[in-house]
Design an enzyme around this catalytic site. Structure first.
Site, PDB file in Angstrom:
ATOM      1  N   LYS A   1      12.278  68.282  15.428  1.00 16.39           N
ATOM      2  CA  LYS A   1      13.341  67.726  16.274  1.00 16.39           C
ATOM      3  C   LYS A   1      14.033  66.567  15.558  1.00 16.39           C
ATOM      4  O   LYS A   1      13.417  65.537  15.289  1.00 16.39           O
ATOM      5  CB  LYS A   1      12.776  67.211  17.601  1.00 16.39           C
TER       6      LYS A   1
ATOM      7  N   GLU B   1       4.774  57.251  10.742  1.00 20.38           N
ATOM      8  CA  GLU B   1       5.507  56.349   9.840  1.00 20.38           C
ATOM      9  C   GLU B   1       6.397  55.517  10.743  1.00 20.38           C
ATOM     10  O   GLU B   1       7.361  56.031  11.299  1.00 20.38           O
ATOM     11  CB  GLU B   1       6.385  57.146   8.865  1.00 20.38           C
TER      12      GLU B   1
ATOM     13  N   CYS C   1      13.351  51.581   7.122  1.00 18.87           N
ATOM     14  CA  CYS C   1      12.085  51.052   7.647  1.00 18.87           C
ATOM     15  C   CYS C   1      11.452  50.069   6.676  1.00 18.87           C
ATOM     16  O   CYS C   1      10.783  49.139   7.081  1.00 18.87           O
ATOM     17  CB  CYS C   1      11.142  52.196   7.959  1.00 18.87           C
TER      18      CYS C   1
ATOM     19  N   GLU D   1      11.890  43.759  13.941  1.00 21.83           N
ATOM     20  CA  GLU D   1      12.668  44.620  13.065  1.00 21.83           C
ATOM     21  C   GLU D   1      14.103  44.712  13.605  1.00 21.83           C
ATOM     22  O   GLU D   1      14.310  45.115  14.740  1.00 21.83           O
ATOM     23  CB  GLU D   1      12.039  46.020  13.044  1.00 21.83           C
TER      24      GLU D   1
HETATM   25  P1  TAP Z   1      12.739  56.134  17.803  1.00 20.71           P
HETATM   26  O1  TAP Z   1      13.484  55.720  19.000  1.00 20.71           O
HETATM   27  O2  TAP Z   1      11.278  55.901  17.786  1.00 20.71           O
HETATM   28  O3  TAP Z   1      13.068  57.678  17.586  1.00 20.71           O
HETATM   29  C1  TAP Z   1      12.513  58.461  16.581  1.00 20.71           C
HETATM   30  C2  TAP Z   1      12.506  59.906  17.017  1.00 20.71           C
HETATM   31  O4  TAP Z   1      11.609  60.066  18.108  1.00 20.71           O
HETATM   32  C3  TAP Z   1      13.849  60.400  17.509  1.00 20.71           C
HETATM   33  O5  TAP Z   1      13.998  61.751  17.152  1.00 20.71           O
HETATM   34  C4  TAP Z   1      13.711  60.223  19.020  1.00 20.71           C
HETATM   35  O6  TAP Z   1      14.587  61.042  19.721  1.00 20.71           O
HETATM   36  C5  TAP Z   1      12.291  60.646  19.211  1.00 20.71           C
HETATM   37  N1  TAP Z   1      11.666  60.153  20.435  1.00 20.71           N
HETATM   38  C6  TAP Z   1      12.083  59.142  21.249  1.00 20.71           C
HETATM   39  N2  TAP Z   1      11.210  58.992  22.270  1.00 20.71           N
HETATM   40  C7  TAP Z   1      10.226  59.910  22.084  1.00 20.71           C
HETATM   41  C8  TAP Z   1       9.018  60.238  22.791  1.00 20.71           C
HETATM   42  N3  TAP Z   1       8.636  59.560  23.892  1.00 20.71           N
HETATM   43  N4  TAP Z   1       8.229  61.236  22.311  1.00 20.71           N
HETATM   44  C9  TAP Z   1       8.570  61.893  21.185  1.00 20.71           C
HETATM   45  N5  TAP Z   1       9.702  61.632  20.479  1.00 20.71           N
HETATM   46  C10 TAP Z   1      10.516  60.648  20.922  1.00 20.71           C
HETATM   47  O7  TAP Z   1      13.272  55.451  16.483  1.00 20.71           O
HETATM   48  P2  TAP Z   1      14.756  55.471  15.959  1.00 20.71           P
HETATM   49  O8  TAP Z   1      15.536  54.496  16.751  1.00 20.71           O
HETATM   50  O9  TAP Z   1      15.260  56.834  15.877  1.00 20.71           O
HETATM   51  O10 TAP Z   1      14.526  54.952  14.441  1.00 20.71           O
HETATM   52  C11 TAP Z   1      14.356  53.626  14.134  1.00 20.71           C
HETATM   53  C12 TAP Z   1      12.882  53.287  13.927  1.00 20.71           C
HETATM   54  O11 TAP Z   1      12.258  54.210  13.058  1.00 20.71           O
HETATM   55  C13 TAP Z   1      12.714  51.947  13.270  1.00 20.71           C
HETATM   56  O12 TAP Z   1      11.720  51.222  13.941  1.00 20.71           O
HETATM   57  C14 TAP Z   1      12.257  52.288  11.869  1.00 20.71           C
HETATM   58  O13 TAP Z   1      11.511  51.331  11.222  1.00 20.71           O
HETATM   59  C15 TAP Z   1      11.511  53.524  12.068  1.00 20.71           C
HETATM   60  N6  TAP Z   1      11.501  54.315  10.828  1.00 20.71           N
HETATM   61  C16 TAP Z   1      10.377  54.333  10.111  1.00 20.71           C
HETATM   62  C17 TAP Z   1      10.349  55.026   8.931  1.00 20.71           C
HETATM   63  C18 TAP Z   1       9.090  55.046   8.144  1.00 20.71           C
HETATM   64  S1  TAP Z   1       9.025  56.058   6.937  1.00 20.71           S
HETATM   65  N7  TAP Z   1       8.095  54.283   8.416  1.00 20.71           N
HETATM   66  C19 TAP Z   1      11.446  55.729   8.487  1.00 20.71           C
HETATM   67  C20 TAP Z   1      12.593  55.692   9.253  1.00 20.71           C
HETATM   68  C21 TAP Z   1      12.607  54.983  10.451  1.00 20.71           C
HETATM   69  P3  TAP Z   1      16.076  60.494  20.055  1.00 20.71           P
HETATM   70  O14 TAP Z   1      16.535  59.658  18.934  1.00 20.71           O
HETATM   71  O15 TAP Z   1      16.848  61.734  20.123  1.00 20.71           O
HETATM   72  O16 TAP Z   1      15.938  59.732  21.311  1.00 20.71           O
END
Ligand code: TAP
Length: 484
Positions: free
Chosen positions: A190, A264, A298, A395
């Site tokens: 997804k 991650e 991240c 963050e």
């Molecule tokens: P999230 O809100 O956590 O979303 C990540 C993914 O999870 C999206 O596809 C999201 O869907 C989905 N999701 C949301 N709620 C969920 C649930 N309850 N159960 C399962 N999946 C769910 O993060 P984001 O805003 O997309 O990304 C930013 C964060 O990711 C930052 O904190 C960043 O540090 C972290 N990040 C970490 C890494 C590594 S490698 N450590 C790499 C990239 C990003 P929707 O977006 O469609 O709601």
């Protein structure tokens, strides 16, 4: 005033459908529910396409297609045959790199120079790298313990549920799908709701590569779809990249189910500059560390720890350099800072930056015209930051750098480790012994020395503490997808 002028010739090389279904069992299918959403170009707020918000019943279909493909084809295929498909996918990605880079920049807002020169080459490299492992798993040092005390070759786990964020949409997909397939698993992935387009293009690439139906399934949707996927009883493995908050929820939902989980999560990396560092190089490393991909990284070097004796000199050089950064059209090859991915993310960056000012830090940005439409945030520097400030602890995931100072190496380590996260760190010094000492003391999964944001598919990546667990990349990345 800055005029936003899209580059039409770049836009023309991508073919975006007005509307997408789900990719299940090698076919485009309509969702069983009727919920849909739109994805927009964050630089213009123009709607790019419409996509399905997959319902629970869609997730059931996708998981069952993946299960069938695992049992009937992919789980039985010799590694050398799986490798052929992965090599084919890698080559198609290279052939279509220009188109995919434009698509990524349109949907995500990142500068084309980054999607073209960083994301896409790494995506292809990841598939090439894991293609190479597919027929050598017996030699990865990951043997399985048998009940009689002996050892046997590792086995795939089965169906992998993979949920990825919006900051590196296609690269995160590659990090997830390449090792999963190399190890013999099938996948339901997804993508994030704000950046589904390159994952949907990847579905087409799977068809182009003649990948057997059901080996890769792409279900678009928001958090509810992700939740339905990771908690599905018939998945064996969950791989998640995203926020620590959602990672915690997933860990809770997976607990006790026997599913293998890798997380991650977020980061708050320290980029540490000693007084003997080559300053010009350090300045470039600081800029790359926090302004690459608008800071939506991240492992971004969001906390600059500078040795007190060179603070003034370094900040003056850094400010001069920030004055040369160009913010604007992501499709312009001269752009350094693209658009913020969404209105919601822009709000978060603004809120935290306002908190920085309210808590007493000093805010600075170079003169930087902001386009009228779209989501933008100028490169921003905070000085006079205390460790207790929110901008030093939370963050921000945006182009905002918090500057702190230190006097001794021990103080640098203490400050760098004073965070719930532990994903990455950077050290700038001429002294090799100090680099090794620091690398040993820093609680970070990756420590870069005299560089920052360097990635290689052969190198494992992952965090300590609230940055998650498990490693992606390298030989270590195989372990997450094998029964060892
Ligand atoms: P999230 O809100 O956590 O979303 C990540 C993914 O999870 C999206 O596809 C999201 O869907 C989905 N999701 C949301 N709620 C969920 C649930 N309850 N159960 C399962 N999946 C769910 O993060 P984001 O805003 O997309 O990304 C930013 C964060 O990711 C930052 O904190 C960043 O540090 C972290 N990040 C970490 C890494 C590594 S490698 N450590 C790499 C990239 C990003 P929707 O977006 O469609 O709601």
């Amino acid at each position: 005033m800055f005029e936003y002028a899209p580059a039409p010739e770049s836009r023309d090389i991508v073919d975006i459908r007005p509307s997408y279904g789900l990719f299940i069992n090698g076919e485009w299918v309509d969702s069983l529910g009727d919920a849909r959403d739109k994805t927009v170009n964050p630089a213009t707020e123009e709607v790019l396409s419409e996509f399905a918000l997959a319902a629970g019943a869609d997730v059931d279909r996708a998981v069952s297609a993946a299960r069938k493909a695992y049992e009937s084809v992919w789980g039985r295929l010799p590694g050398r045959e799986r490798a052929k498909y992965l090599f084919r996918i890698a080559r198609i990605i290279q052939e279509r790199a220009r188109e995919l880079a434009v698509l990524e920049s349109l949907d995500n807002g990142k500068p084309i120079r980054e999607s073209r020169d960083v994301d896409l080459p790494l995506v292809a490299a990841h598939f090439f790298y894991y293609a190479g492992w597919a027929d050598k798993l017996s030699y990865a040092g990951l043997a399985r313990r048998t009940p009689d005390g002996g050892f046997a070759d590792p086995r795939p786990l089965g169906v992998a549920a993979q949920v990825i964020p919006w900051n590196f949409p296609l690269l995160m997909l590659a990090w997830k799908i390449a090792p999963a397939l190399a190890c013999g698993n099938t996948v339901v992935l997804k993508p994030a709701e704000t950046t589904p387009l390159t994952a949907l293009a990847f579905a087409e690439i799977c068809r182009q590569a003649d990948l057997p139906p059901g080996v890769v399934n792409i279900v678009t949707g928001a958090g509810a779809t992700g939740q339905a996927l990771v908690s599905h009883p018939d998945v064996n493995k969950v791989a998640f990249t995203g926020s620590t908050e959602v990672g915690r929820q997933i860990a809770r939902s997976v607990a006790g189910t026997g599913k293998k989980l890798t997380l991650e999560l977020g980061g708050k990396a320290a980029n540490i500059v000693f007084d003997d560092a080559a300053l010009d190089q350090a300045v470039e490393g600081i800029v790359n560390g926090i302004f690459f991909n608008q800071g939506h990284v991240c492992c971004a070097g969001s906390r600059l720890l500078v040795q007190e004796s060179i603070q003034e000199e370094l900040l003056a050089a850094l400010k001069r350099r920030l004055g040369t950064l160009r913010l604007g059209d992501p499709l312009d090859k001269n752009t350094d800072i693209g658009a913020i991915n969404s209105a919601a993310q822009l709000d978060r960056i603004k809120t935290l930056s306002e908190a920085g000012e309210q808590e007493g830090a000093e805010r600075w940005s170079p003169p930087c015209p902001i386009p009228d439409k779209g989501f933008w945030f100028p490169p921003t520097l905070f000085t006079g930051v205390a460790q207790s400030h929110r901008i030093a602890r939370e963050e921000i995931f945006g182009p905002v750098l918090s500057v702190l100072t230190f006097r001794t190496p021990a103080e640098a380590v203490e400050k760098a480790n004073n965070t719930p996260y532990g994903l990455s760190a950077g050290v700038w010094t001429e002294k090799g012994s100090r680099i090794l000492w620091m690398a040993d003391k820093l609680r970070a999964g990756v420590v870069w020395a005299n560089t920052f944001n360097r990635f290689d598919p052969a190198s494992p990546f992952g965090g300590y503490k609230e940055s998650g667990y498990g490693r992606e990349g390298g030989r270590h990345g195989l372990e997450a997808y094998l029964d060892v």
